[in-house]
Design an enzyme around this catalytic site. Structure first.
Site, PDB file in Angstrom:
ATOM      1  N   TYR A 146       0.855  -1.194   0.000  1.00 29.38           N
ATOM      2  CA  TYR A 146       0.000   0.000   0.000  1.00 29.38           C
ATOM      3  C   TYR A 146       0.884   1.234   0.000  1.00 29.38           C
ATOM      4  CZ  TYR A 146      -3.542   3.477   1.192  1.00 29.38           C
ATOM      5  OH  TYR A 146      -4.369   4.572   1.162  1.00 29.38           O
ATOM      6  N   ASP A 241       9.380   2.913  -0.171  1.00 30.89           N
ATOM      7  CA  ASP A 241       8.280   3.614   0.486  1.00 30.89           C
ATOM      8  C   ASP A 241       8.442   3.409   1.994  1.00 30.89           C
ATOM      9  OD1 ASP A 241       4.627   3.527   0.322  1.00 30.89           O
ATOM     10  OD2 ASP A 241       6.049   4.599   1.607  1.00 30.89           O
ATOM     11  N   LYS A 269       4.019  10.103   8.243  1.00 30.97           N
ATOM     12  CA  LYS A 269       3.751   9.644   9.613  1.00 30.97           C
ATOM     13  C   LYS A 269       4.701  10.248  10.655  1.00 30.97           C
ATOM     14  CE  LYS A 269       1.778   5.382   7.732  1.00 30.97           C
ATOM     15  NZ  LYS A 269       0.368   5.291   8.134  1.00 30.97           N
TER      16      LYS A 269
HETATM   17  P1  KE4 Z   1      -1.131   8.661   3.762  1.00 32.32           P
HETATM   18  O1  KE4 Z   1      -1.541   9.244   2.437  1.00 32.32           O
HETATM   19  O2  KE4 Z   1      -2.266   7.899   4.424  1.00 32.32           O
HETATM   20  O3  KE4 Z   1      -0.477   9.691   4.699  1.00 32.32           O
HETATM   21  O4  KE4 Z   1       0.052   7.597   3.492  1.00 32.32           O
HETATM   22  C1  KE4 Z   1      -0.193   6.551   2.590  1.00 32.32           C
HETATM   23  C2  KE4 Z   1       0.788   5.434   2.843  1.00 32.32           C
HETATM   24  C3  KE4 Z   1       1.874   5.293   1.992  1.00 32.32           C
HETATM   25  N1  KE4 Z   1       2.787   4.313   2.172  1.00 32.32           N
HETATM   26  C4  KE4 Z   1       2.668   3.438   3.204  1.00 32.32           C
HETATM   27  C5  KE4 Z   1       3.700   2.363   3.366  1.00 32.32           C
HETATM   28  C6  KE4 Z   1       1.584   3.541   4.104  1.00 32.32           C
HETATM   29  O5  KE4 Z   1       1.476   2.656   5.128  1.00 32.32           O
HETATM   30  C7  KE4 Z   1       0.627   4.556   3.929  1.00 32.32           C
HETATM   31  C8  KE4 Z   1      -0.585   4.701   4.847  1.00 32.32           C
HETATM   32  N2  KE4 Z   1      -0.744   3.695   5.852  1.00 32.32           N
HETATM   33  C9  KE4 Z   1      -2.087   3.418   6.257  1.00 32.32           C
HETATM   34  C10 KE4 Z   1      -2.021   2.321   7.318  1.00 32.32           C
HETATM   35  N3  KE4 Z   1      -2.050   1.032   6.764  1.00 32.32           N
HETATM   36  C11 KE4 Z   1      -2.789   4.644   6.766  1.00 32.32           C
HETATM   37  C12 KE4 Z   1      -4.081   4.389   7.504  1.00 32.32           C
HETATM   38  C13 KE4 Z   1      -5.269   4.839   6.733  1.00 32.32           C
HETATM   39  O6  KE4 Z   1      -5.296   4.623   5.494  1.00 32.32           O
HETATM   40  O7  KE4 Z   1      -6.170   5.399   7.387  1.00 32.32           O
END
Ligand code: KE4
Length: 429
Positions: A146, A241, A269
């Site tokens: 993801y 990532d 994060k």
């Molecule tokens: P954001 O756009 O949510 O800030 O980041 C996306 C992202 C990108 N790369 C990795 C490896 C990530 O884990 C994430 C976002 N993680 C999720 C948790 N599995 C965020 C939680 C959510 O979607 O509410």
């Protein structure tokens, strides 16, 4: 036992009228585990307090950012001090320079940084840069990886061994999907075959520094080195990532832990200390292609926001070797405690961990990729989740997520957590 969450339920009914699913991010809606989400009123250290006054030991950690625990006094003070000087200037400010300098100092492969406002913005910008730098179109990702919700990533693996992606969400065009290839984690043969057939068309391969979005699935030994080499061989940019793993598993992220130098890296994060931040970074020759220095356009109204920079700076400055040692000890205590309980009650489960991110899988196998993760007993996880929630432990509401341990989790928090695990696993056995 927690009180009936009546105020949460009232808020959820109101929320569903004005917010799709009553939430601002799908996983928070408890669809994977059933029941209704608890609406939070406050948080402190390793604890959440919901609007009904129930407190929980927190393993969501805002999905990673709260590595120091909630309302760490130095982070809170830094945000307040920054806010008293203004919340956003729309002009450069010192904090963004200092945070960029800190990331460059900590992460050797990151020679330059561009801040954005989310992990998604970081990864979508990184692949745009990879395509611009190589003049190629294809992006490779891993099944279950993801990288945020940009169209190029919402692609599911084709059926069977086909690597041709298909849209994984309505609204993502077939035209977009045709430029993404999807392969299984830890499958050296699949990667080799793909590069042998299309390697000179592949702009970038993006991989989570530590896969945490199918649950924690550590890379098999040698896999990252293999990816580094095959990308060099075909002129493909390797993109780590590190939105989740960055400054979570090591003071230089997964690339520091595993000794790999990617061409581009993305962060999020933790570098925002709980405020909205993302960043993409990498080789100077690549980053100099970003506007205004180069032709690759990317912009953001609140990029480098002074409050977010202050929170991130303070957080990273507090993450030293001693902090990572403590995080690893806490993570290991939880993993070993759960494994011992499972052994004592003769229950099959697998706990996979890297540092202070871990996942409990209801399976008697190790989990090496997305297919393995999907084959786990997620109904059993849902029952376990609800039991733990009622026992005052708030896990991430999905079996495909990482539990995050913070510096603030005390030995007593861990003891209470393991006591709840034992009660709940016994209920399930
Ligand atoms: P954001 O756009 O949510 O800030 O980041 C996306 C992202 C990108 N790369 C990795 C490896 C990530 O884990 C994430 C976002 N993680 C999720 C948790 N599995 C965020 C939680 C959510 O979607 O509410």
């Amino acid at each position: 036992m927690v009180k009936v969450p009546s105020e949460s339920q009232r808020l959820f009914e109101r929320a569903r009228k004005v917010l799709p699913g009553g939430v601002n991010s799908p996983v928070r809606a408890f669809r994977a585990v059933g029941g209704n989400p608890r609406f939070m009123f406050s948080a402190s250290g390793a604890h959440l307090t919901d609007v009904d006054g129930n407190t929980y030991i927190d393993y969501i950690g805002s999905w990673g950012p709260m590595i120091l625990g909630h309302t760490h006094h130095e982070v809170t003070e830094a945000i307040i001090r920054a806010a008293e000087r203004g919340t956003s200037y729309g002009a450069p400010s010192k904090n963004e320079v200092e945070l960029a300098e800190l990331i460059v100092e900590r992460v050797p492969a990151c020679e330059m940084v561009r801040f954005v406002n989310s992990g998604t913005e970081a990864t979508m910008s990184a692949i745009r840069l990879a395509r611009a730098a190589t003049g190629r179109d294809l992006i490779v990702k891993f099944a279950g990886g993801y990288h945020g919700h940009a169209d190029s990533f919402l692609i599911q693996a084709g059926s069977g061994v086909a690597t041709f992606g298909t849209p994984d969400s309505p609204g993502v065009t077939v035209g977009t999907a045709k430029d993404t290839r999807v392969i299984e984690y830890n499958d050296i043969n699949a990667v080799t075959e793909l590069f042998e057939s299309e390697g000179d068309l592949i702009a970038g391969l993006i991989v989570e520094g530590v896969p945490g979005n199918i649950g924690v699935v550590p890379h098999e030994s040698g896999f990252l080195e293999f990816l580094r080499q095959i990308c060099l061989k075909y002129g493909t940019l390797l993109i780590f990532d590190e939105v989740m793993s960055g400054f979570r598993v090591h003071e230089a992220g997964a690339q520091g832990l595993y000794g790999i130098a990617p061409d581009l890296s993305t962060f999020g994060k933790i570098i925002g200390g709980g405020l909205p931040v993302g960043a993409y970074c990498g080789r100077r020759d690549l980053m100099e292609m970003i506007a205004p220095n180069g032709p690759v356009y990317q912009a953001g109204t609140l990029s480098g926001n002074p409050l977010a920079m202050a929170a991130g700076l303070t957080t990273l400055r507090l993450l030293n070797e001693e902090a990572y040692a403590k995080l690893d000890i806490s993570g290991a205590a939880i993993q070993q405690g759960i494994e011992q309980i499972a052994l004592n009650i003769n229950m099959s489960l697998t706990v996979q961990r890297v540092g202070s991110m871990l996942t409990l899988f209801f399976t008697d196998q190790s989990v090496k990729n997305y297919s393995d993760a999907k084959a786990c007993d997620h109904a059993r996880f849902a029952a376990f989740f609800q039991g733990m929630l009622n026992d005052g432990i708030h896990l991430p509401p999905s079996g495909f997520e990482a539990w995050f341990v913070s510096i603030a989790h005390s030995p007593s928090d861990i003891e209470l957590t393991l006591a709840a695990v034992e009660r709940q696993l016994k209920q399930l056995s």
